[in-house]
Scaffold this motif. Sequence first.
Motif, PDB file in Angstrom:
ATOM      1  N   GLN A 139      -3.435  -5.978  -1.631  1.00  0.00           N
ATOM      2  CA  GLN A 139      -4.524  -6.835  -1.187  1.00  0.00           C
ATOM      3  C   GLN A 139      -4.668  -6.687   0.312  1.00  0.00           C
ATOM      4  O   GLN A 139      -3.674  -6.651   1.046  1.00  0.00           O
ATOM      5  N   GLY A 140      -5.908  -6.601   0.770  1.00  0.00           N
ATOM      6  CA  GLY A 140      -6.135  -6.451   2.199  1.00  0.00           C
ATOM      7  C   GLY A 140      -7.534  -6.859   2.587  1.00  0.00           C
ATOM      8  O   GLY A 140      -8.307  -7.377   1.780  1.00  0.00           O
ATOM      9  N   GLN A 141      -7.865  -6.599   3.848  1.00  0.00           N
ATOM     10  CA  GLN A 141      -9.138  -6.997   4.406  1.00  0.00           C
ATOM     11  C   GLN A 141      -9.912  -5.764   4.834  1.00  0.00           C
ATOM     12  O   GLN A 141      -9.344  -4.844   5.445  1.00  0.00           O
ATOM     13  N   VAL A 142     -11.212  -5.731   4.531  1.00  0.00           N
ATOM     14  CA  VAL A 142     -12.056  -4.599   4.907  1.00  0.00           C
ATOM     15  C   VAL A 142     -12.295  -4.642   6.410  1.00  0.00           C
ATOM     16  O   VAL A 142     -12.734  -5.657   6.948  1.00  0.00           O
ATOM     17  N   VAL A 143     -11.994  -3.531   7.101  1.00  0.00           N
ATOM     18  CA  VAL A 143     -12.196  -3.471   8.548  1.00  0.00           C
ATOM     19  C   VAL A 143     -13.298  -2.491   8.930  1.00  0.00           C
ATOM     20  O   VAL A 143     -13.772  -2.502  10.061  1.00  0.00           O
ATOM     21  N   SER A 144     -13.720  -1.633   7.992  1.00  0.00           N
ATOM     22  CA  SER A 144     -14.811  -0.698   8.273  1.00  0.00           C
ATOM     23  C   SER A 144     -15.509  -0.332   6.978  1.00  0.00           C
ATOM     24  O   SER A 144     -14.872  -0.114   5.952  1.00  0.00           O
ATOM     25  N   ASP A 145     -16.852  -0.268   7.054  1.00  0.00           N
ATOM     26  CA  ASP A 145     -17.631   0.147   5.892  1.00  0.00           C
ATOM     27  C   ASP A 145     -18.719   1.138   6.290  1.00  0.00           C
ATOM     28  O   ASP A 145     -19.756   1.232   5.650  1.00  0.00           O
ATOM     29  N   VAL A 146     -18.468   1.914   7.342  1.00  0.00           N
ATOM     30  CA  VAL A 146     -19.461   2.828   7.891  1.00  0.00           C
ATOM     31  C   VAL A 146     -19.708   4.021   6.961  1.00  0.00           C
ATOM     32  O   VAL A 146     -20.845   4.411   6.723  1.00  0.00           O
ATOM     33  N   ALA A 147     -18.656   4.580   6.401  1.00  0.00           N
ATOM     34  CA  ALA A 147     -18.792   5.763   5.559  1.00  0.00           C
ATOM     35  C   ALA A 147     -19.424   5.404   4.215  1.00  0.00           C
ATOM     36  O   ALA A 147     -19.299   4.286   3.725  1.00  0.00           O
ATOM     37  N   ASP A 148     -20.104   6.376   3.607  1.00  0.00           N
ATOM     38  CA  ASP A 148     -20.766   6.164   2.325  1.00  0.00           C
ATOM     39  C   ASP A 148     -19.726   6.143   1.200  1.00  0.00           C
ATOM     40  O   ASP A 148     -18.902   7.047   1.091  1.00  0.00           O
ATOM     41  N   LYS A 149     -19.766   5.088   0.364  1.00  0.00           N
ATOM     42  CA  LYS A 149     -18.870   4.909  -0.780  1.00  0.00           C
ATOM     43  C   LYS A 149     -17.401   4.818  -0.392  1.00  0.00           C
ATOM     44  O   LYS A 149     -16.521   5.102  -1.186  1.00  0.00           O
ATOM     45  N   THR A 150     -17.130   4.436   0.857  1.00  0.00           N
ATOM     46  CA  THR A 150     -15.751   4.330   1.342  1.00  0.00           C
ATOM     47  C   THR A 150     -15.615   3.089   2.218  1.00  0.00           C
ATOM     48  O   THR A 150     -16.496   2.798   3.022  1.00  0.00           O
ATOM     49  N   VAL A 151     -14.521   2.367   2.052  1.00  0.00           N
ATOM     50  CA  VAL A 151     -14.187   1.273   2.954  1.00  0.00           C
ATOM     51  C   VAL A 151     -12.767   1.495   3.461  1.00  0.00           C
ATOM     52  O   VAL A 151     -11.946   2.113   2.795  1.00  0.00           O
ATOM     53  N   VAL A 152     -12.499   1.004   4.673  1.00  0.00           N
ATOM     54  CA  VAL A 152     -11.147   1.054   5.227  1.00  0.00           C
ATOM     55  C   VAL A 152     -10.565  -0.349   5.089  1.00  0.00           C
ATOM     56  O   VAL A 152     -11.161  -1.328   5.544  1.00  0.00           O
ATOM     57  N   VAL A 153      -9.410  -0.431   4.429  1.00  0.00           N
ATOM     58  CA  VAL A 153      -8.782  -1.723   4.124  1.00  0.00           C
ATOM     59  C   VAL A 153      -7.474  -1.830   4.893  1.00  0.00           C
ATOM     60  O   VAL A 153      -6.630  -0.931   4.838  1.00  0.00           O
ATOM     61  N   LYS A 154      -7.319  -2.943   5.619  1.00  0.00           N
ATOM     62  CA  LYS A 154      -6.085  -3.198   6.375  1.00  0.00           C
ATOM     63  C   LYS A 154      -5.181  -4.078   5.530  1.00  0.00           C
ATOM     64  O   LYS A 154      -5.569  -5.167   5.119  1.00  0.00           O
ATOM     65  N   VAL A 155      -3.967  -3.582   5.266  1.00  0.00           N
ATOM     66  CA  VAL A 155      -2.997  -4.314   4.460  1.00  0.00           C
ATOM     67  C   VAL A 155      -1.844  -4.734   5.364  1.00  0.00           C
ATOM     68  O   VAL A 155      -1.255  -3.905   6.056  1.00  0.00           O
ATOM     69  N   GLU A 156      -1.532  -6.041   5.354  1.00  0.00           N
ATOM     70  CA  GLU A 156      -0.421  -6.563   6.159  1.00  0.00           C
ATOM     71  C   GLU A 156       0.778  -6.830   5.270  1.00  0.00           C
ATOM     72  O   GLU A 156       0.649  -7.362   4.175  1.00  0.00           O
TER      73      GLU A 156
END
Length: 85
Positions: free
Chosen positions: A7-24
């Motif tokens: 489980q994490g938080q989305v930090v970037s959604d710039v790319a198409d069909k891709t999100v960057v998720v930060k997991v702590e």
Amino acid sequence: MPRRVLQGQVVSDVADKTVVVKVERRVMHPLYKKYIKSTKKYMAHDESNRFKIGDTVMIRECRPLSARKRWEVLVEDAAAPAGEA
């Protein structure tokens, strides 16, 4: 072999069909026994571009989808945006 789910938080959604998720994660220091927050960012597949920055999502391990993408966002009600509680 079971697939890992994080489980994490989305930090970037710039790319198409891709999100960057930060997991702590909370890790105990071996000598001082103090808990330290360690973070790692994962690129995850979001087929419908549904998730935006700040959303809390669940990601699951999957087959390699690109050079850096090995996770997919789970589409379920548990992955509600952080603003809703």
